[in-house]
Design a protein around this motif. Structure first.
Motif, short mmCIF file in Angstrom:
data_model
loop_
_atom_site.label_atom_id
_atom_site.label_comp_id
_atom_site.label_asym_id
_atom_site.label_seq_id
_atom_site.Cartn_x
_atom_site.Cartn_y
_atom_site.Cartn_z
N ALA A 62 0.93 -1.36 0.12
CA ALA A 62 0.02 0.06 -0.04
C ALA A 62 0.82 1.15 0.17
O ALA A 62 0.41 2.42 0.31
N SER A 63 2.06 1.20 -0.22
CA SER A 63 2.92 2.35 -0.42
C SER A 63 2.72 3.44 -1.30
O SER A 63 2.09 2.86 -2.30
N ALA A 99 9.58 0.63 1.29
CA ALA A 99 8.27 0.93 0.80
C ALA A 99 7.24 0.54 1.50
O ALA A 99 6.26 1.33 1.69
N ASN A 100 7.12 -0.78 2.13
CA ASN A 100 6.28 -1.28 2.91
C ASN A 100 7.07 -1.83 4.32
O ASN A 100 8.08 -2.81 3.86
N ALA A 101 6.98 -1.37 5.29
CA ALA A 101 7.69 -1.76 6.78
C ALA A 101 7.13 -3.27 6.79
O ALA A 101 6.01 -3.68 6.41
N ALA A 112 7.96 -7.59 3.73
CA ALA A 112 8.21 -6.23 3.70
C ALA A 112 8.38 -6.10 2.23
O ALA A 112 8.76 -6.72 1.28
N VAL A 113 8.49 -5.00 1.62
CA VAL A 113 8.97 -4.61 0.26
C VAL A 113 9.71 -3.16 0.54
O VAL A 113 9.73 -2.22 1.15
N VAL A 114 11.14 -3.62 -0.19
CA VAL A 114 11.97 -2.34 -0.08
C VAL A 114 12.48 -2.07 -1.49
O VAL A 114 12.36 -3.04 -2.46
N THR A 115 12.77 -0.78 -1.86
CA THR A 115 13.07 -0.39 -3.35
C THR A 115 14.76 -0.64 -3.36
O THR A 115 15.24 -0.06 -2.38
N PRO A 117 18.25 0.70 -5.20
CA PRO A 117 18.84 2.21 -5.56
C PRO A 117 18.06 2.63 -6.71
O PRO A 117 18.07 3.88 -7.15
N ASP A 118 17.56 1.91 -7.53
CA ASP A 118 17.04 2.29 -8.85
C ASP A 118 15.55 2.37 -8.93
O ASP A 118 14.91 2.87 -9.73
N GLY A 119 14.89 1.86 -7.45
CA GLY A 119 13.68 2.18 -7.52
C GLY A 119 12.87 0.62 -7.75
O GLY A 119 11.62 0.79 -7.51
N HIS A 120 13.45 -0.13 -8.08
CA HIS A 120 13.04 -1.74 -8.30
C HIS A 120 12.46 -2.30 -6.96
O HIS A 120 13.24 -2.10 -5.85
N ARG A 121 11.33 -2.75 -7.03
CA ARG A 121 10.64 -3.16 -5.86
C ARG A 121 11.17 -4.81 -5.36
O ARG A 121 11.13 -5.61 -6.38
N VAL A 122 11.59 -4.91 -4.24
CA VAL A 122 11.96 -6.27 -3.98
C VAL A 122 11.30 -6.64 -2.46
O VAL A 122 11.23 -6.01 -1.47
N GLY A 123 10.60 -7.68 -2.67
CA GLY A 123 9.84 -8.36 -1.38
C GLY A 123 10.67 -9.06 -0.83
O GLY A 123 11.60 -9.93 -1.21
#
Length: 129
Positions: A62-63, A99-101, A112-115, A117-123
């Motif tokens: 939901a970020s 992006a999502n804690a 969790a979702v982290v972006t 350095p280029d903004g790609h989303r990683v779950g």
């Protein structure tokens, strides 16, 4: 860690299913109570492919600005001996952004979702318990 799943956010779940089935990918449906089929998960060999409706993707991420049709999220399964929270902290030190804690989700994973350095989303996922 091993990449365990690639989630593609789809504007039309059925059209995407037809496309990937033409590549011999077989799927099983994922349902949510009251919402019907919200995703499809591949059952073929290799990296698991998830096709997600916009509604489902926006529920688990939901970020802001969040996911949109055409987005992809590469999921990694966090092995025993590490925690999602620890991996998030490590990635923040390497230029990642939360992006999502981390949170416990009803489907049985801490996620969790982290972006990058280029903004790609990683779950980051780990079974609860």
């Amino acid at each position: 860690m091993i990449a365990s799943q690639l989630n593609l956010v789809c504007a039309d779940l059925h059209a995407s299913r037809r496309f990937y089935e033409a590549l011999d990918v077989a799927f099983r449906p994922i349902e949510m109570p009251g919402r019907g089929v919200v995703a499809l998960l591949s059952v073929s060999d290799g990296l698991t492919l998830g096709l997600h409706t916009m509604e489902f993707a926006q529920w688990w991420d939901a970020s802001s600005p969040g996911v949109s049709a055409g987005s992809a999220v590469l999921d990694f399964t966090v092995p025993a001996g590490q925690t999602v929270d620890d991996v998030v902290a490590r990635l923040l030190g390497c230029g990642g952004t939360v992006a999502n804690a981390p949170e416990d989700l009803p489907f049985g994973d801490r996620y969790a979702v982290v972006t990058d350095p280029d903004g790609h989303r990683v779950g980051l996922r780990q079974p609860i318990g």
